[in-house]
Design a protein around this motif. Sequence first.
Motif, PDB file in Angstrom:
ATOM      1  N   SER A 152     -10.321  32.212  56.899  1.00  0.00           N
ATOM      2  CA  SER A 152     -10.131  32.414  55.474  1.00  0.00           C
ATOM      3  C   SER A 152     -10.157  31.079  54.753  1.00  0.00           C
ATOM      4  O   SER A 152      -9.318  30.206  55.025  1.00  0.00           O
ATOM      5  CB  SER A 152      -8.800  33.129  55.203  1.00  0.00           C
ATOM      6  N   ASP A 153     -11.131  30.890  53.869  1.00  0.00           N
ATOM      7  CA  ASP A 153     -11.238  29.642  53.116  1.00  0.00           C
ATOM      8  C   ASP A 153     -11.966  29.944  51.804  1.00  0.00           C
ATOM      9  O   ASP A 153     -12.518  31.030  51.622  1.00  0.00           O
ATOM     10  CB  ASP A 153     -11.988  28.582  53.914  1.00  0.00           C
ATOM     11  N   ILE A 154     -11.951  28.974  50.898  1.00  0.00           N
ATOM     12  CA  ILE A 154     -12.553  29.206  49.582  1.00  0.00           C
ATOM     13  C   ILE A 154     -13.178  27.922  49.056  1.00  0.00           C
ATOM     14  O   ILE A 154     -12.716  26.816  49.372  1.00  0.00           O
ATOM     15  CB  ILE A 154     -11.491  29.732  48.591  1.00  0.00           C
ATOM     16  N   SER A 155     -14.246  28.088  48.287  1.00  0.00           N
ATOM     17  CA  SER A 155     -14.860  26.948  47.591  1.00  0.00           C
ATOM     18  C   SER A 155     -14.746  27.184  46.096  1.00  0.00           C
ATOM     19  O   SER A 155     -14.746  28.335  45.634  1.00  0.00           O
ATOM     20  CB  SER A 155     -16.330  26.780  48.003  1.00  0.00           C
ATOM     21  N   ILE A 156     -14.648  26.089  45.339  1.00  0.00           N
ATOM     22  CA  ILE A 156     -14.441  26.159  43.893  1.00  0.00           C
ATOM     23  C   ILE A 156     -15.588  25.425  43.194  1.00  0.00           C
ATOM     24  O   ILE A 156     -15.879  24.272  43.502  1.00  0.00           O
ATOM     25  CB  ILE A 156     -13.102  25.525  43.505  1.00  0.00           C
ATOM     26  N   SER A 157     -16.243  26.110  42.281  1.00  0.00           N
ATOM     27  CA  SER A 157     -17.347  25.521  41.534  1.00  0.00           C
ATOM     28  C   SER A 157     -16.995  25.529  40.047  1.00  0.00           C
ATOM     29  O   SER A 157     -16.744  26.592  39.455  1.00  0.00           O
ATOM     30  CB  SER A 157     -18.635  26.312  41.770  1.00  0.00           C
ATOM     31  N   CYS A 158     -16.940  24.344  39.455  1.00  0.00           N
ATOM     32  CA  CYS A 158     -16.577  24.222  38.041  1.00  0.00           C
ATOM     33  C   CYS A 158     -17.733  24.671  37.147  1.00  0.00           C
ATOM     34  O   CYS A 158     -18.878  24.300  37.371  1.00  0.00           O
ATOM     35  CB  CYS A 158     -16.198  22.779  37.719  1.00  0.00           C
ATOM     36  N   GLN A 161     -17.099  27.380  31.219  1.00  0.00           N
ATOM     37  CA  GLN A 161     -16.028  28.204  30.665  1.00  0.00           C
ATOM     38  C   GLN A 161     -14.969  28.603  31.693  1.00  0.00           C
ATOM     39  O   GLN A 161     -14.132  29.457  31.422  1.00  0.00           O
ATOM     40  CB  GLN A 161     -16.624  29.482  30.046  1.00  0.00           C
ATOM     41  N   GLY A 162     -15.007  28.001  32.884  1.00  0.00           N
ATOM     42  CA  GLY A 162     -14.027  28.358  33.901  1.00  0.00           C
ATOM     43  C   GLY A 162     -14.461  27.906  35.278  1.00  0.00           C
ATOM     44  O   GLY A 162     -15.155  26.889  35.409  1.00  0.00           O
ATOM     45  N   VAL A 163     -14.089  28.659  36.311  1.00  0.00           N
ATOM     46  CA  VAL A 163     -14.454  28.299  37.673  1.00  0.00           C
ATOM     47  C   VAL A 163     -14.973  29.522  38.420  1.00  0.00           C
ATOM     48  O   VAL A 163     -14.597  30.656  38.140  1.00  0.00           O
ATOM     49  CB  VAL A 163     -13.252  27.710  38.454  1.00  0.00           C
ATOM     50  N   MET A 164     -15.865  29.275  39.376  1.00  0.00           N
ATOM     51  CA  MET A 164     -16.368  30.320  40.259  1.00  0.00           C
ATOM     52  C   MET A 164     -15.730  30.119  41.628  1.00  0.00           C
ATOM     53  O   MET A 164     -15.803  29.029  42.207  1.00  0.00           O
ATOM     54  CB  MET A 164     -17.892  30.243  40.379  1.00  0.00           C
ATOM     55  N   LEU A 165     -15.092  31.164  42.135  1.00  0.00           N
ATOM     56  CA  LEU A 165     -14.432  31.115  43.427  1.00  0.00           C
ATOM     57  C   LEU A 165     -15.258  31.902  44.440  1.00  0.00           C
ATOM     58  O   LEU A 165     -15.612  33.062  44.200  1.00  0.00           O
ATOM     59  CB  LEU A 165     -13.022  31.711  43.339  1.00  0.00           C
ATOM     60  N   THR A 166     -15.566  31.275  45.576  1.00  0.00           N
ATOM     61  CA  THR A 166     -16.384  31.912  46.611  1.00  0.00           C
ATOM     62  C   THR A 166     -15.668  31.827  47.947  1.00  0.00           C
ATOM     63  O   THR A 166     -15.292  30.741  48.388  1.00  0.00           O
ATOM     64  CB  THR A 166     -17.761  31.225  46.723  1.00  0.00           C
ATOM     65  N   ALA A 167     -15.460  32.976  48.580  1.00  0.00           N
ATOM     66  CA  ALA A 167     -14.844  32.996  49.908  1.00  0.00           C
ATOM     67  C   ALA A 167     -15.856  32.486  50.920  1.00  0.00           C
ATOM     68  O   ALA A 167     -16.960  33.031  51.037  1.00  0.00           O
ATOM     69  CB  ALA A 167     -14.398  34.411  50.266  1.00  0.00           C
ATOM     70  N   THR A 168     -15.502  31.434  51.647  1.00  0.00           N
ATOM     71  CA  THR A 168     -16.431  30.832  52.602  1.00  0.00           C
ATOM     72  C   THR A 168     -16.073  31.163  54.047  1.00  0.00           C
ATOM     73  O   THR A 168     -16.784  30.760  54.966  1.00  0.00           O
ATOM     74  CB  THR A 168     -16.461  29.303  52.424  1.00  0.00           C
ATOM     75  N   GLY A 169     -14.986  31.904  54.247  1.00  0.00           N
ATOM     76  CA  GLY A 169     -14.619  32.329  55.592  1.00  0.00           C
ATOM     77  C   GLY A 169     -15.212  33.693  55.900  1.00  0.00           C
ATOM     78  O   GLY A 169     -16.105  34.187  55.192  1.00  0.00           O
ATOM     79  N   THR A 170     -14.703  34.335  56.930  1.00  0.00           N
ATOM     80  CA  THR A 170     -15.204  35.659  57.324  1.00  0.00           C
ATOM     81  C   THR A 170     -14.322  36.793  56.805  1.00  0.00           C
ATOM     82  O   THR A 170     -14.685  37.956  56.928  1.00  0.00           O
ATOM     83  CB  THR A 170     -15.289  35.766  58.853  1.00  0.00           C
TER      84      THR A 170
END
Length: 212
Positions: A152-158, A161-170
């Motif tokens: 379980s992990d996450i990446s954050i893209s600025c 108007q905000g942020v995009m959160l993407t789960a990078t784990g399984t």
Amino acid sequence: MLKIILFAMVVLASYQAGAAIDVQPKLIEVKGKELTTVSIINNSDHPEYVTVTLFRLLNPGVPHEKEQLETVGMSRNPQLYAYPFRVSLAQGQSKKIVLKPLTTVKQENVYRLEVKTVAALSGEAALKSTAGVAVKLSFSALVRQLPDKQSSDISISCRAQGVMLTATGTTRYKVGGMRTGGQTIEAFNVYPGTPIFVAGPDIEMAGKRVCR
């Protein structure tokens, strides 16, 4: 006013009758190729007839009203199967629904197991319904089909108007304590394959400002 009160009483009585059907557990985890069972319980004082449908949630993590569901029976390559499809329950009786994985998965899949109570029709009403039944209320449980290797992990893209959160784990990543504009956002999950956009100024995670 009296009509409104009577209508409310009828709706409440219908809801209480339907609520006599219970599904346990409400959150189900399926791992590997192991069979998993779910209990359908009739707590009412009369027999009930229910239908069972498994839906694949195509965009998990979004608000309920925006969910996209696909009936597993309509899928070309189903990875999970639920049976039986129809169950009759005597007063106070409990029966099992079996969830059978058809294959292992590489990342978490999410489903809704929907249980609908139905009532037998007769006379003119039956003639108007080819199935001879009328749907009353439905109940659902959330099903997580998990991979053998879980991370379980996450990446954050600025964004502007905000942020995009993407789960990078399984498996899903739970986001808690997130703040935007000085207000705390209720905890939510981000699932693999379904990025979540959070709009707002001065977004913080774990007490630190995310984007500068």
